[in-house]
Design an enzyme around this catalytic site. Structure first.
Site, PDB file in Angstrom:
ATOM      1  N   PHE A 121     139.194  75.520  -9.292  1.00 57.84           N
ATOM      2  CA  PHE A 121     138.309  76.278 -10.179  1.00 57.84           C
ATOM      3  C   PHE A 121     138.071  77.656  -9.555  1.00 57.84           C
ATOM      4  O   PHE A 121     137.820  77.770  -8.361  1.00 57.84           O
ATOM      5  CB  PHE A 121     136.988  75.535 -10.364  1.00 57.84           C
ATOM      6  CG  PHE A 121     136.155  76.139 -11.453  1.00 57.84           C
ATOM      7  CD1 PHE A 121     136.487  75.958 -12.782  1.00 57.84           C
ATOM      8  CD2 PHE A 121     135.052  76.921 -11.151  1.00 57.84           C
ATOM      9  CE1 PHE A 121     135.738  76.541 -13.805  1.00 57.84           C
ATOM     10  CE2 PHE A 121     134.297  77.502 -12.157  1.00 57.84           C
ATOM     11  CZ  PHE A 121     134.641  77.314 -13.489  1.00 57.84           C
ATOM     12  N   TYR A 153     125.770  68.619 -13.379  1.00 61.42           N
ATOM     13  CA  TYR A 153     125.518  68.818 -14.813  1.00 61.42           C
ATOM     14  C   TYR A 153     126.657  68.324 -15.698  1.00 61.42           C
ATOM     15  O   TYR A 153     126.544  68.364 -16.914  1.00 61.42           O
ATOM     16  CB  TYR A 153     125.204  70.290 -15.137  1.00 61.42           C
ATOM     17  CG  TYR A 153     126.114  71.319 -14.513  1.00 61.42           C
ATOM     18  CD1 TYR A 153     127.383  71.544 -15.001  1.00 61.42           C
ATOM     19  CD2 TYR A 153     125.681  72.062 -13.426  1.00 61.42           C
ATOM     20  CE1 TYR A 153     128.203  72.478 -14.424  1.00 61.42           C
ATOM     21  CE2 TYR A 153     126.489  73.014 -12.833  1.00 61.42           C
ATOM     22  CZ  TYR A 153     127.748  73.220 -13.332  1.00 61.42           C
ATOM     23  OH  TYR A 153     128.551  74.147 -12.745  1.00 61.42           O
ATOM     24  N   LYS A 154     127.757  67.870 -15.080  1.00 65.19           N
ATOM     25  CA  LYS A 154     128.866  67.369 -15.886  1.00 65.19           C
ATOM     26  C   LYS A 154     128.683  65.860 -16.081  1.00 65.19           C
ATOM     27  O   LYS A 154     127.792  65.439 -16.804  1.00 65.19           O
ATOM     28  CB  LYS A 154     130.191  67.700 -15.186  1.00 65.19           C
ATOM     29  CG  LYS A 154     130.460  69.201 -15.049  1.00 65.19           C
ATOM     30  CD  LYS A 154     131.767  69.449 -14.302  1.00 65.19           C
ATOM     31  CE  LYS A 154     131.991  70.916 -14.009  1.00 65.19           C
ATOM     32  NZ  LYS A 154     132.317  71.701 -15.216  1.00 65.19           N
ATOM     33  N   ARG A 207     140.554  70.598 -24.100  1.00 69.32           N
ATOM     34  CA  ARG A 207     140.123  69.635 -23.091  1.00 69.32           C
ATOM     35  C   ARG A 207     139.094  68.680 -23.676  1.00 69.32           C
ATOM     36  O   ARG A 207     138.156  69.115 -24.350  1.00 69.32           O
ATOM     37  CB  ARG A 207     139.515  70.450 -21.945  1.00 69.32           C
ATOM     38  CG  ARG A 207     139.150  69.685 -20.734  1.00 69.32           C
ATOM     39  CD  ARG A 207     138.645  70.610 -19.652  1.00 69.32           C
ATOM     40  NE  ARG A 207     137.233  70.938 -19.830  1.00 69.32           N
ATOM     41  CZ  ARG A 207     136.468  71.516 -18.895  1.00 69.32           C
ATOM     42  NH1 ARG A 207     137.001  71.876 -17.729  1.00 69.32           N
ATOM     43  NH2 ARG A 207     135.207  71.773 -19.118  1.00 69.32           N
ATOM     44  N   ASP A 244     136.177  69.598  -3.527  1.00 66.59           N
ATOM     45  CA  ASP A 244     135.262  69.916  -4.620  1.00 66.59           C
ATOM     46  C   ASP A 244     135.354  68.764  -5.618  1.00 66.59           C
ATOM     47  O   ASP A 244     136.424  68.490  -6.163  1.00 66.59           O
ATOM     48  CB  ASP A 244     135.673  71.254  -5.255  1.00 66.59           C
ATOM     49  CG  ASP A 244     134.762  71.653  -6.407  1.00 66.59           C
ATOM     50  OD1 ASP A 244     134.087  70.772  -6.989  1.00 66.59           O
ATOM     51  OD2 ASP A 244     134.754  72.847  -6.757  1.00 66.59           O
TER      52      ASP A 244
END
Lengths: 397, 397
Positions: free
Chosen positions: B113, B209-210, B356, B184
Site C-alpha cells: 500500500f 477500521y477494515k 474489489r 503490514d
C-alpha cells in the site's frame, strides 16, 4: 460580551462538582453525544464507505482546522487537524530543521511540556547530525536566542505555572538571528488570545481536549505559516498528505500547503465530538473569554490568599503574564488536591508541588470560583493544616 | 463453527445494501453507538479527568492491543494500539533500521500500500544515511532478499488483488540473511489466520477500521516481537511511551516493552467504538472465519465467471493464496463499480482497473453473495456491456 450563562448551559457538569480542570480535559458538551450518535448511525451506519465524500469526512480535518484557526489568529486554510500533539511537534520541528540546514541548536526551556522535549530528543537521534536540544530556564530564553539556533520551540503557556511567554517578541528575536519559531499552544488555544499570523509564528501546534473541550484523546492541530507552506518537506509523509492519495502512486508527492501535514486516515468519530465542542465557540471572541478569565482568576487568587497562607502563588501575579490557569505551590500538594477532589472541587497536581486550577469562563462563573475557594480553604485550614503530617486521611486510603 | 447468523445480527446493515466493502471500512456494530454513548455520558461526562484511571482509559491501548493480538497470533502484552497505520509503519521501520545499522536496503514490493512506501521514503530522507527503498514485483521478493537488506517490509495481503505473501517463509528467508521482517496486516487482521509469533515476524502493524469494524479512522496497532521489545529505541519518543510519564522528567526514558510504542494521548472515544466491535470477535476463531470466507469467495468467483466474461479475475485462483477479498479487472471498472453501488452492491474501485469485493463472514452470507452476483451481472451484461462506451448513464451525471 458573550452570554456566558448560555455557554455554561451547553456543557454537562456533574452534580456537586466544581470543575477547575478544563486545562487538562474539558467537560462534555451536551450536544456532543447526539452529534456522535448521528455520525455513527446516520453517516457510518447508513453511508458506510461513501461517508468519506458524502458526509465530508475527508475534508473535515481542514474544516475543523479553520475553525480552530480563527481562535488562534491563523490565516484560513493553514491549520490542519490530526494525530496527537506529540506527532505534530515532531512534524513542525522536522520541517523547521530542514529549513535551517546549517544550524544545530533547538532552543527550548525547562517549562516546556516534556513530550515536546522527548520528541525533539527522538528526532535529533534520528537525524544523527549532532543537533543539540538546549533547555534554559524560561526567563533565560530571550538571551539564549543566538545565531546557532535553528528553531526556538516553546510552549506559550507553562503547564505548571500558567506563565505566558511573549510570543510576538520572542518570535521577532528568533527571526532577527535567522531562527524559526515553533509555538505549542496546548494551554493557549481557547484560553488566551493568540495571533499566530500577526505574531509571525512559523509553526504552531496544539491539542483540542483541554480548553477546546473536544473529548479525551481528541486530535491535535498544526499551523504552518503561509510563507513556509510550500517549502516544507514533510518528515511523516503519509498517503493523505500526498497530492493525489487516490492515485495510489508509488512515489510521494506532497499535497499543496498545510494538507501535506496530514498523515494517515483521519479520526472521524473523534472529530464528531470536537465539532460539537467547537459549535459553542461560534460568536465567542477570545479577547472576551480571556478578560473574563482574568476577572475570575483574580477573584480566586484573592480568595485563596486571604484564607490559605500556606499556599504560595506559583503563577505570575500580573494577569497579563498568565494563561487561563492559577497554580499554587504546596509541599503536600498531591494529598491536598486529592482532598479537594473528594469534596467535589477538581483541579490537578503537577509534580513536584503544584496545585493547578484551570479557569474556563465558558462554563465557570463567580459561584463556582467561590465554592472552590471555600473547599480549598476547608481542606487546607480545617483538614490538612491542622494535621501535623499534612496528609488528609482520605488521601492515604 | 461460530454462529454467523448471530454475528451478522450484531451489525447494522442499511436496508437494500449488500456491503462488500468491509475491507475498506467495516459496518457499524449495533452495540458501538451505545457503548460510545456510555463512554461519553458516564465516563467523560461524569468522571471527567478521573476517567483516565477510574474508567481505565490509560490502560485501554494495551487491553485492546491484546484482544487484537489474539487474532494475529501475538504473545500477550506485545501489541499496542494508537495513532494511524502510517505512524506505526514509521515506528516499526525506524526501529528495524536501528537494529541493523550496517545495512542500507529496505525491501518492499510494488503491491504494497502506497503509504508504507511513502513513510519509508520520508524516513530515509530524514536519516540521510543513503538508505534505499527497493521495490520489486511481488513474485520477485523472495529472490531479492539478500544480505544488503536491513528490513523486509511487506503487506501480507495485497490491497488490490488480495494475493497473500507467505509470511513465515519470507520471514525465514529474511532471517537467514540477517534481515528483519515487518508485516503490514491491514488486510489480514480479522480476515485471515495470522501467526506473528509462530511465523517469527519481527514487527507487525495494522489498522482496525477494515475487517475489525472499529469505525472510520479507528486507531492502528503495532506488534513488536518479545525478542526486540527492550532493544528498540523509539523514533517517536512521546510522553506516553516514557517509563514514568507523570513524573514529567526532562529526559526521555523508554517504557518497558511495547509500551514505548505509545506516543501521545490515546484516542479514548475511538477506542470505545472499537471495543464494541471487538466484542463480536469473542469466541470466534480466525481459522473458521477464513474457511467460511473461502467458501463465500468461491461461490462469488464461480457466479461472476459464469455470467460476466468481460471480468478477469485479478485475485489468485487458489483460495489459500488469497486474503478475504476477490478482485476483478475491467477497463471501465470505476464506472462499473459506480453502477453496482447505485444498485445497492457496494464494493470499491482501485486504480487502474480493479473492482474489489471484500468477503466478510461476520455479516455476509450466501444470500448476500448471490445478490451481489445478480447485481454485478445486471450491471455488466444488461447495462454496461451492451453500451458501446461501457459507461453507465448514472455514473456520468
Amino acid at each position: 460580551m458573550p452570554d456566558f450563562t448560555a455557554t455554561k448551559s451547553r456543557f454537562h457538569l456533574p452534580q456537586g462538582v466544581t470543575y477547575l480542570d478544563g486545562n487538562s480535559l474539558g467537560p462534555l458538551p451536551r450536544a456532543a453525544a447526539d452529534r456522535m450518535g448521528r455520525v455513527m448511525q446516520d453517516e457510518w451506519g447508513e453511508m458506510l464507505i461513501t461517508g468519506w465524500n458524502k458526509a465530508g469526512w475527508m475534508a473535515q480535518p481542514g474544516v475543523l482546522g479553520d475553525r480552530i484557526g480563527r481562535l488562534i489568529g491563523a490565516e484560513p486554510g493553514h491549520v490542519m487537524l490530526g494525530d496527537t500533539l506529540s506527532i505534530k511537534v515532531y512534524q513542525a520541528l522536522a520541517a523547521a530543521l530542514s529549513l535551517r540546514p546549517g544550524r544545530r541548536v533547538i532552543l527550548s526551556d525547562t517549562g516546556n511540556f516534556p513530550t515536546d522535549l522527548y520528541m525533539a530528543e527522538g528526532l535529533i537521534k534520528m537525524l544523527g547530525q549532532g543537533h543539540e536540544l538546549r533547555c534554559v530556564a524560561p526567563e533565560e530564553v530571550e538571551d539564549a536566542i543566538t545565531e546557532e539556533v535553528a528553531a526556538l520551540m516553546l510552549t506559550e503557556v507553562d503547564y505548571r505555572t500558567g506563565r505566558r511567554h511573549d510570543m510576538p517578541h520572542l518570535t521577532q528575536k528568533a527571526h532577527a538571528v535567522g531562527a524559526l519559531a515553533i509555538w505549542d499552544l496546548a494551554h493557549s488555544a481557547g484560553a488566551v488570545p493568540v495571533d499566530v499570523a500577526g505574531g509571525k509564528a512559523d509553526f504552531a501546534v496544539g491539542c483540542t481536549y483541554k480548553f477546546l473541550n473536544g473529548g479525551p484523546g481528541a486530535p491535535a492541530f498544526i499551523y504552518v505559516a503561509p510563507r513556509h507552506a510550500e517549502a516544507t518537506a514533510p518528515a511523516l509523509s503519509g498517503w493523505l498528505g500526498h497530492a493525489a492519495p487516490f492515485e495510489f502512486e508509488q512515489t510521494y508527492r506532497a499535497a499543496p500547503g498545510v494538507a501535506r501535514m496530514r498523515v494517515g486516515t483521519p479520526p472521524v468519530l473523534a472529530m464528531a465530538s470536537l465539532e460539537a465542542a467547537l459549535d459553542i465557540w461560534d460568536g465567542v471572541e477570545m479577547a472576551q473569554v480571556y478578560a473574563r478569565a482574568q476577572t475570575l482568576s483574580e477573584r480566586f487568587i484573592q480568595g485563596i490568599e486571604a484564607t490559605c497562607p500556606m499556599l504560595t502563588l506559583a503563577s505570575p501575579r500580573d494577569p497579563d503574564q498568565r494563561g487561563s490557569q492559577v497554580s499554587f505551590r504546596f509541599a503536600h500538594g498531591y494529598e491536598a488536591m486529592q482532598a479537594c477532589i473528594a469534596h467535589g472541587v477538581i483541579g490537578d497536581f503537577r509534580a513536584p508541588d503544584i496545585m493547578r486550577f484551570g479557569i474556563t469562563p465558558l462554563y465557570l462563573d463567580e459561584g463556582d470560583i467561590d465554592r472552590a475557594i471555600e473547599v480549598v480553604t476547608k481542606v487546607m485550614v480545617q483538614e490538612l493544616w491542622d494535621d501535623d503530617t499534612y496528609r488528609h486521611r482520605s488521601a492515604v486510603t
